[in-house]
Design an enzyme around this catalytic site. Structure first.
Site, mmCIF file in Angstrom:
data_model
loop_
_atom_site.group_PDB
_atom_site.id
_atom_site.type_symbol
_atom_site.label_atom_id
_atom_site.label_comp_id
_atom_site.label_asym_id
_atom_site.label_seq_id
_atom_site.Cartn_x
_atom_site.Cartn_y
_atom_site.Cartn_z
ATOM 1 N N HIS A 22 -1.515 3.322 0.910
ATOM 2 C CA HIS A 22 -1.194 1.860 0.805
ATOM 3 C C HIS A 22 -0.290 1.116 0.171
ATOM 4 C CE1 HIS A 22 -3.469 -1.958 1.435
ATOM 5 N NE2 HIS A 22 -3.040 -2.231 0.277
ATOM 6 N N GLU A 23 -0.039 1.872 -1.045
ATOM 7 C CA GLU A 23 0.881 0.959 -2.104
ATOM 8 C C GLU A 23 2.041 1.372 -1.717
ATOM 9 O OE1 GLU A 23 0.008 -1.248 -3.740
ATOM 10 O OE2 GLU A 23 -2.253 -0.718 -3.927
ATOM 11 N N HIS A 26 3.566 -1.336 0.661
ATOM 12 C CA HIS A 26 4.007 -2.310 -0.206
ATOM 13 C C HIS A 26 5.531 -2.074 -0.704
ATOM 14 C CE1 HIS A 26 0.484 -4.797 0.671
ATOM 15 N NE2 HIS A 26 -0.290 -3.799 -0.355
#
Length: 453
Positions: A22-23, A26
């Site tokens: 997920h990170e 980003h």
């Protein structure tokens, strides 16, 4: 203790994988958009491991593995040198900011597809979708022992798990659904399952039981584990005997014995009980005796108890080749995404209990340990669903979540200017309150479902 350690371990592994992807979503898009990333952290709290990359980003693994974050250069969080202003997040166009925010949930959705692909290629061992016993609504629909469920509605069901996954949403909606079945004779037919007849409230975790369906692999073998002293069977039947017939009526499972014994007792007298004892087939005369239960009810009994049952061996595999697995993974991810959104809608509308829809770390840890114990394919399927859930839940329009930031940027596109600092600050407090409430509910459900029951 072994289960506890295993649960903790698989929780850390699962959250570590999901948060990292997920990170990284980003981080990767932020870097492509020219934004300087100050820190990439997996976990919160005290750093356990730190490394600074050549790009200036500090990579951290922290002590509390319940999340993570990517910290970007931003004027709202500290002074930024004039030479680095073009690399600040807040100086980027609204479209770049939207892309960076969406990248995290999108990474989880892509990970979900990849995990499902791996699960299909490895092959998930399961049980054949064969009916072992039908009662209630299932029996009213004409389902019988030996029927193979080929499809529920438009969804093919190659395994029993697929049958369950297809029936549960229909049961929660009290929606009638057609079942395509293959009879024991080989002929195919369609049965209408009248789920609208389900009670207004039932145990949502046991929806398939409420329908009246018992799969073949859950039937208890009719093998005697104990003969009670001074009962009808004492000195006649023996431990290890497998009952095959009572008074000429065939016995396929332990559940068949009770009704046949009641019928025999009401008729009066004894009858032949046929058993398989080692290599011998015996017919033994037994007359049931009337017995009184702890609640005061009377019933006819032989005085035997079933043997301990080991988990049956799987007899089906959900598997595709490497090429066919990709569209299958995409279809499954799309289907599960739709079901998850529908479940969120049911929870908000009160059609299902939030006690059964909001899970905390204890439930996730135990599930991860249980799925991992069943093999890599089962663990990948669970991890895929967690990744999908993380991606979709992060898109909810709640401030502090990715969806909340996305909402601010969409408002900015409409009004032509950023949302004011005061509105964003208020939103942060509201978002924190909502997240705190959800976390409290999750921990409450964990305590009730795992520690109290």
């Amino acid at each position: 203790m072994t289960e506890f350690i295993g649960s903790v371990w698989w929780l850390i592994v699962s959250l570590g994988v999901l948060v990292t992807f997920h990170e990284f979503g980003h981080y990767w898009v932020a870097r492509r958009c020219g934004v300087k990333v100050l820190r990439f952290s997996v976990g919160f709290g005290r750093p356990l491991w730190t490394r600074r990359g050549q790009d200036g980003t500090e990579y951290v693994v922290a002590a509390i593995p319940l999340g993570g974050y990517v910290k970007m250069l931003d004027e709202r969080e500290g002074e930024v040198a004039a030479t680095e202003l073009p690399h600040a997040f807040n100086r980027q166009s609204v479209w770049k900011r939207i892309a960076i925010v969406v990248a995290g949930p999108l990474a989880n959705l892509l990970l979900c597809v990849g995990l499902l692909w791996g699960m299909f290629v490895i092959g998930r061992p399961d049980y054949a979708p064969v009916v072992g016993q039908a009662s209630g609504i299932a029996a009213q629909a004409g389902l019988q022992r030996g029927d193979t469920v080929l499809a529920v509605g438009e969804r093919d069901t190659p395994t029993w798990s697929e049958v369950q996954l297809a029936l549960i949403p229909a049961a929660l909606d009290h929606a009638d659904v057609p079942l395509r079945v293959r009879k024991a004779s080989g002929a195919e037919d369609t049965r209408q399952l009248r789920l609208s007849r389900l009670p207004a409230s039932f145990d949502e975790r046991r929806a398939v039981d409420a329908i009246g369906l018992t799969p073949r692999h859950q039937l208890v073998p009719a093998t005697i584990g104990r003969v009670a002293p001074q009962t009808a069977a004492w000195g006649v039947l023996a431990e290890g005997d497998r009952i095959t017939a009572i008074d000429g009526a065939p016995v396929a499972s332990w559940d068949d014995i009770g009704p046949l014994v009641q019928r025999l007792g009401e008729r009066g007298g004894g009858a032949m009980v046929e058993v398989q004892r080692g290599d011998e087939r015996l017919a033994l005369q037994v007359a049931p005796r009337q017995t009184r239960s702890a609640q005061g009810d009377t019933y006819w009994a032989l005085g035997v108890a079933s043997a301990a049952v080991a988990e049956p061996a799987t007899d089906a595999v959900l598997r595709y080749g490497p090429v066919a697995a990709l569209p299958a993974a995409l279809r499954e991810a799309n289907h599960q995404a739709g079901e998850l959104v529908a479940m969120i809608g049911r929870a908000f509308s009160g059609r299902v209990s939030v006690q059964n829809t909001v899970a905390g770390p204890i439930t996730i840890a135990r599930a991860a340990n249980a799925y991992a114990a069943h093999g890599p394919a089962w663990y990948l399927s669970m991890l895929a669903m967690l990744s999908l859930s993380l991606g979709i839940l992060n898109l909810l329009p709640i401030p502090i979540l990715d969806g909340g930031h996305l909402l601010y940027y969409l408002i900015e596109l409409v009004k032509g200017s950023p949302v004011s600092e005061s509105v964003m600050a208020t939103g942060q407090y509201v978002g924190l309150a909502l997240i705190a409430g959800l976390m409290g509910l999750a921990f409450y459900n964990d305590i009730v479902n795992n520690l109290v029951r």
